[in-house]
Design a protein around this motif. Structure first.
Motif, mmCIF file in Angstrom:
data_model
loop_
_atom_site.group_PDB
_atom_site.id
_atom_site.type_symbol
_atom_site.label_atom_id
_atom_site.label_comp_id
_atom_site.label_asym_id
_atom_site.label_seq_id
_atom_site.Cartn_x
_atom_site.Cartn_y
_atom_site.Cartn_z
ATOM 1 N N PRO A 104 5.419 171.522 -43.380
ATOM 2 C CA PRO A 104 6.279 170.555 -42.685
ATOM 3 C C PRO A 104 7.051 171.174 -41.530
ATOM 4 C CG PRO A 104 7.100 171.060 -44.896
ATOM 5 C CD PRO A 104 5.747 171.669 -44.794
ATOM 6 N N PRO A 105 6.760 170.750 -40.288
ATOM 7 C CA PRO A 105 7.457 171.322 -39.127
ATOM 8 C C PRO A 105 8.948 171.024 -39.160
ATOM 9 C CG PRO A 105 6.004 169.513 -38.470
ATOM 10 C CD PRO A 105 5.743 169.758 -39.899
ATOM 11 N N GLU A 106 9.335 170.010 -39.935
ATOM 12 C CA GLU A 106 10.755 169.652 -40.016
ATOM 13 C C GLU A 106 11.589 170.803 -40.591
ATOM 14 O OE1 GLU A 106 8.214 167.736 -41.075
ATOM 15 O OE2 GLU A 106 8.274 166.365 -39.352
ATOM 16 N N MET A 107 10.908 171.796 -41.187
ATOM 17 C CA MET A 107 11.669 172.920 -41.752
ATOM 18 C C MET A 107 11.874 174.054 -40.752
ATOM 19 S SD MET A 107 10.285 173.148 -45.601
ATOM 20 C CE MET A 107 11.140 174.684 -45.876
ATOM 21 N N ILE A 108 11.266 173.925 -39.568
ATOM 22 C CA ILE A 108 11.376 175.004 -38.578
ATOM 23 C C ILE A 108 12.837 175.327 -38.228
ATOM 24 C CG2 ILE A 108 10.807 175.652 -36.196
ATOM 25 C CD1 ILE A 108 8.135 174.201 -36.581
ATOM 26 N N PRO A 109 13.690 174.296 -37.982
ATOM 27 C CA PRO A 109 15.079 174.630 -37.641
ATOM 28 C C PRO A 109 15.768 175.474 -38.709
ATOM 29 C CG PRO A 109 14.647 172.321 -37.191
ATOM 30 C CD PRO A 109 13.433 172.849 -37.886
ATOM 31 N N GLN A 110 15.525 175.141 -39.965
ATOM 32 C CA GLN A 110 16.137 175.901 -41.063
ATOM 33 C C GLN A 110 15.626 177.343 -41.070
ATOM 34 O OE1 GLN A 110 15.310 174.047 -44.809
ATOM 35 N NE2 GLN A 110 16.677 175.426 -45.948
ATOM 36 N N MET A 111 14.322 177.502 -40.824
ATOM 37 C CA MET A 111 13.754 178.849 -40.784
ATOM 38 C C MET A 111 14.385 179.668 -39.669
ATOM 39 S SD MET A 111 9.708 178.166 -41.342
ATOM 40 C CE MET A 111 9.022 178.859 -42.840
ATOM 41 N N LEU A 112 14.506 179.044 -38.494
ATOM 42 C CA LEU A 112 15.044 179.776 -37.353
ATOM 43 C C LEU A 112 16.525 180.091 -37.552
ATOM 44 C CD1 LEU A 112 13.166 177.956 -34.471
ATOM 45 C CD2 LEU A 112 12.729 180.237 -35.399
ATOM 46 N N ASP A 113 17.243 179.197 -38.258
ATOM 47 C CA ASP A 113 18.648 179.489 -38.579
ATOM 48 C C ASP A 113 18.746 180.777 -39.378
ATOM 49 O OD1 ASP A 113 19.734 177.388 -37.305
ATOM 50 O OD2 ASP A 113 20.087 176.143 -39.084
#
Ligand code: UDP
Ligand code: MG
Length: 316
Positions: A104-113
């Motif tokens: 799920p690309p929606e998790m990218i922001p959390q990963m980058l955080d």
């Protein structure tokens, strides 16, 4: 502080015959990354697709200047495609994910955080409830159990090639030139501060899995034989056991001679055959293991590139 440039992020997306999937996925990727305070680029690695993927990717790249395409000269496989993307990337942070929406690309922001907070690797781990076939679930759990048992490098069960990395972690990974690549193991091997992020694997947005049974099997072989010498030690231990058995047998037979009861020595043809077959079988299996290692060494010493790029994309 002086105005700094925005940190850069590259999304690395290996694509093999994903026509009909990739255009809608690009829109989904954009919706996620447009809200980020980073300068994001997309690196699509076309792993020798034979359907309309190439045309779709070209369309994506001409409509969105942030998208780059790296076309490989044939199908080199998922791990090689990821490597091509990694080699092409120069960004401060890197995210790799599948083109089919299962990561799920929606998790990218959390990963980058998490990367911004100082983690070097954020490893996506497929949650147990994933919509997987029974066969894939079972083989995958067996595979991770065996691999962790026999290799010194711990690979998280359910670890996926869905992860974010800092520049230095990516550089460490790039410095590993091996031909047989099992990136999940290599990422664990390089160390660094790692966060694990469980994700719920979604259904493929369209199309079918490009991991045939043969490809899965080859990946498992790459993982086992390039991360472990255990199969070779199996040979050594069996050799030792049989050596002592032979010694015991010799002493046993000798006792009949010493006590003058040689007439009691039965002609034991069947037990002899049995031992012969068992030992013959073991020797062949173990020679097979050695053969595989020799084969791997052969391929490594040839120093072939992991992938070949068909044409250098025009930079605009
Ligand atoms: N892929 C690739 N080369 C291959 C096989 C797969 O680049 O030889 C890509 C594929 O397009 C997808 C990702 O790797 O983006 C994962 O493949 P797939 O979804 O088929 O595997 P599964 O999720 O079924 O394990
Ligand atoms: Mg998939």
């Amino acid at each position: 502080m002086s105005p700094r440039r925005k940190p850069t992020v590259d999304l690395i997306i290996p694509v093999y015959n994903e026509a009909g999937v990739i255009t809608q996925m690009h829109a989904r990727f954009r919706a996620v990354v447009d809200a980020l305070p980073y300068s994001v680029s997309f690196i699509y690695v076309d792993d020798g697709s034979s359907d309309a993927t190439e045309a779709e990717l070209n369309q994506i790249a001409s409509a969105d200047k942030r998208a780059r395409i790296i076309p490989l000269s044939r199908n080199f496989g998922h791990q090689a495609a990821l490597t091509a993307g990694l080699d092409a990337s120069t960004a401060d942070m890197i995210v790799s994910l599948d083109a089919d929406g299962q990561h799920p690309p929606e998790m990218i922001p959390q990963m980058l955080d998490l990367i911004a907070q100082g983690y070097d690797i954020v490893q996506g781990q497929r949650a147990e409830d994933a919509e997987l076939g029974r066969f894939k679930k079972w083989t995958s759990s067996l595979f991770y159990r065996v691999l962790n048992f026999i290799s010194g490098t711990r690979v998280l069960p359910g670890a996926a090639d869905f992860r974010a990395m800092s520049r230095r972690a990516a550089d460490a990974l790039k410095a590993m030139p091996e031909y047989h690549r099992f990136l999940r193991g290599m990422v664990s091997w390089i160390g660094f501060k790692t966060a694990i992020l469980p994700y719920h694997q979604q259904e493929r947005s369209a199309g079918v899995s490009k991991y045939s049974f043969g490809k899965m099997f080859r990946l498992a072989m790459d993982a086992i034989f390039s991360f472990s010498l255990a199969p070779l030690y199996i040979g050594l231990s069996f050799g030792g056991i049989f050596f002592f058995l032979a010694l015991a047998e010799m002493l046993y037979a000798l006792s009949f001679w010493l006590t003058g009861k040689t007439d009691q020595l039965a002609p034991g043809w069947s037990s002899l055959m049995f031992m012969l077959l068992i030992i013959g079988g073991l020797v062949m299996i173990l020679l097979g293991f050695i053969g595989v290692y020799v084969g791997y060494i052969f391929q490594e010493v040839k120093r072939r590139p992991v992938y070949i790029i068909k044409e250098t994309p025009n930079h605009d």
